[in-house]
Enzyme design. Structure first.
Site, PDB file in Angstrom:
ATOM      1  N   LYS A 209       0.832  -1.209   0.000  1.00 15.99           N
ATOM      2  CA  LYS A 209       0.000   0.000   0.000  1.00 15.99           C
ATOM      3  C   LYS A 209       0.864   1.256   0.000  1.00 15.99           C
ATOM      4  O   LYS A 209       0.502   2.265  -0.611  1.00 15.99           O
ATOM      5  CB  LYS A 209      -0.943  -0.013   1.207  1.00 15.99           C
ATOM      6  CG  LYS A 209      -2.003  -1.117   1.167  1.00 15.99           C
ATOM      7  CD  LYS A 209      -2.927  -1.011   2.351  1.00 15.99           C
ATOM      8  CE  LYS A 209      -3.974  -2.126   2.342  1.00 15.99           C
ATOM      9  NZ  LYS A 209      -3.371  -3.463   2.572  1.00 15.99           N
ATOM     10  N   ASP A 226       6.263   1.521  10.740  1.00 21.91           N
ATOM     11  CA  ASP A 226       5.891   0.187  11.207  1.00 21.91           C
ATOM     12  C   ASP A 226       6.714  -0.137  12.441  1.00 21.91           C
ATOM     13  O   ASP A 226       7.935   0.068  12.449  1.00 21.91           O
ATOM     14  CB  ASP A 226       6.110  -0.875  10.123  1.00 21.91           C
ATOM     15  CG  ASP A 226       5.307  -2.137  10.412  1.00 21.91           C
ATOM     16  OD1 ASP A 226       4.217  -2.290   9.830  1.00 21.91           O
ATOM     17  OD2 ASP A 226       5.768  -2.965  11.234  1.00 21.91           O
ATOM     18  N   ARG A 231      10.155  -5.833   9.642  1.00 19.32           N
ATOM     19  CA  ARG A 231       9.182  -5.504   8.600  1.00 19.32           C
ATOM     20  C   ARG A 231       9.510  -4.163   7.951  1.00 19.32           C
ATOM     21  O   ARG A 231       9.311  -3.980   6.743  1.00 19.32           O
ATOM     22  CB  ARG A 231       7.767  -5.487   9.180  1.00 19.32           C
ATOM     23  CG  ARG A 231       7.223  -6.871   9.487  1.00 19.32           C
ATOM     24  CD  ARG A 231       5.969  -6.803  10.343  1.00 19.32           C
ATOM     25  NE  ARG A 231       4.906  -6.041   9.713  1.00 19.32           N
ATOM     26  CZ  ARG A 231       4.034  -6.524   8.835  1.00 19.32           C
ATOM     27  NH1 ARG A 231       4.131  -7.805   8.474  1.00 19.32           N
ATOM     28  NH2 ARG A 231       3.083  -5.778   8.323  1.00 19.32           N
ATOM     29  N   GLY A 260       2.896   3.087  16.707  1.00 19.58           N
ATOM     30  CA  GLY A 260       1.854   3.875  16.055  1.00 19.58           C
ATOM     31  C   GLY A 260       0.807   4.416  16.999  1.00 19.58           C
ATOM     32  O   GLY A 260       0.153   5.421  16.700  1.00 19.58           O
ATOM     33  N   CYS A 332      -7.327  -7.071   6.645  1.00 15.98           N
ATOM     34  CA  CYS A 332      -7.539  -8.193   5.725  1.00 15.98           C
ATOM     35  C   CYS A 332      -8.225  -9.331   6.478  1.00 15.98           C
ATOM     36  O   CYS A 332      -7.854 -10.498   6.352  1.00 15.98           O
ATOM     37  CB  CYS A 332      -6.241  -8.646   5.076  1.00 15.98           C
ATOM     38  SG  CYS A 332      -4.871  -8.926   6.217  1.00 15.98           S
TER      39      CYS A 332
END
Length: 406
Positions: A209, A226, A231, A260, A332
């Site tokens: 994304k 992140d 990652r 975050g 998802c």
């Protein structure tokens, strides 16, 4: 000698079992047969999703257990025309271009003057429906943005299970396209990024994304974050493989590994657009892969805490966007608890704890515009949900758009 032998034989024949106590007894957790994580996930989904989706669940279930379809996101920084010709030769089609054709057809059918402020009235396909003036304007602007999108993503037609070949590098060392779940582009399209916007991707890795955000060519500044450093390293590799150095310079792209949940304190009311693609049960991965599976027994507590984490991340994203800006929340997962419930709880907490007022935005036009490519669930209270189907095996992908009012 014979007497000795006879004595020994008698001792052997007269032998008996003796019982010994061991210092530790074997633990039941190590002796019971181990159930694969994917089986645990399937049991969990059967219990919960059969209630949530009813008669639709068997179809969704078999699709989740079947090989996923992919889309090829064309790299606008590569030799685009050559890539387009090569992908077209595979009989694949750009689903975004097809959606733009649908919008154009509807405008023609309704005799819309595109030089004026577009108002879709009496649209037979119910793209806008019965909305107030503000909602009508929002839907119109979103459709206009979709019509002008620079994203290009090829998919094979419904029922076609062909695979794309691995992407190759061009003469500059940039890969030609990125293979991803095509439904993952819908949150990016819903974000409606305009030229000059500053954008935050709060949970950016592994990078699909984030790459799509840059491919819009509208981000003046992109912050990609992140929490996981491993990652984040993968995110770095993705951007290095697809984006020229000058387009990922420090004044344009910043990659961080911060928590975050703290972003609302670190950079409050800063960004025009925020994408909050949160960690979730990743339903398809959980059913097909044992490695890094959220349904592993040692991750039970982590899985149970997911809705709380997701809510905190969304509240942080709502605080980071400026008043008048927009946030898209996505997962998802098919889980109502991780999707609609998180959105509703975050709206409440943002208002009561931080004085941030937000309003969910209507995305129902996506159902009509993209119905030839994806299967949408019709009964979401907020947001939209792409559900897997054997003829269009994309998703699951939930996305919801929120406008910050205050």
């Amino acid at each position: 000698m014979s007497a000795c032998r006879g004595f020994l034989l008698r001792r052997i024949n007269d032998s008996c079992l003796t019982f010994r106590r061991h210092k530790f007894k074997k633990k039941w957790a190590t002796t019971l047969p181990k159930i694969p994580c994917s089986r645990l996930a399937l049991q969990y989904f059967d219990i919960n999703y059969s209630m949530q989706f009813g008669d639709l669940w068997p179809s969704i279930r078999i699709s989740l257990l079947t090989e996923q379809k992919y889309g090829a996101l064309v790299n606008n920084f590569s030799h685009k025309e050559t890539v387009l010709n090569n992908l077209s030769a595979l009989k694949a089609k750009d689903f975004i271009s097809e959606a733009q054709s649908v919008i154009s057809l509807l405008q023609t059918q309704n005799n819309v003057d595109t030089s004026e402020k577009m108002v879709f009235t009496e649209v037979p396909l119910n793209l806008v429906g019965e909305k107030n003036d503000a909602e009508q304007t929002q839907a119109t602007n979103l459709l206009s943005s979709l019509s002008n999108s620079k994203l290009t993503c090829f998919t094979f037609s419904r029922g076609d299970i062909s695979r794309f070949p691995q992407s190759r590098s061009d003469c500059f060392g940039l890969l030609e396209y990125y293979l991803m779940d095509a439904a993952s582009l819908l949150p990016v399209l819903a974000l409606d990024i305009q030229h000059g916007h500053s954008v935050l991707d709060l949970c950016a890795a592994p990078g699909g994304k984030t790459l799509a955000l840059l491919q819009t060519e509208n981000c003046q500044y992109l912050a990609a974050n992140d929490l996981s450093t491993s990652r984040s390293s993968r995110l770095h590799r993705v951007l290095h493989s697809y984006v020229p150095r000058d387009q990922r310079a420090e004044h344009k792209v910043r990659i961080t590994s911060w928590d975050g949940r703290l972003w609302g304190d670190l950079e409050a009311s800063t960004y025009d657009r925020v994408l909050v693609d949160v960690p979730c049960t990743t339903d398809r991965h959980s059913l097909l892969e044992e490695e890094n599976n959220i349904f592993h027994r040692i991750r039970t507590k982590q899985r149970q805490m997911l809705p709380l984490l997701q809510t905190e991340l969304l509240v942080s994203g709502l605080r980071a966007v400026r008043p008048g800006g927009e946030v898209v929340y996505s997962t998802c997962s098919l889980s109502q608890l991780q999707n609609e419930c998180v959105v509703q709880r975050a709206i409440e907490l943002a208002a009561t704890d931080h004085g941030v007022l937000v309003k969910p935005q209507d995305l129902s036009c996506f159902r009509e515009v993209f119905k030839n490519t994806f299967n949408f669930f019709q009964d979401c209270r907020v947001g939209e949900l792409v559900v897997p189907h054997l003829t269009a095996n994309f998703g699951p992908m939930f996305f919801c758009k929120l406008l910050r009012i205050k």
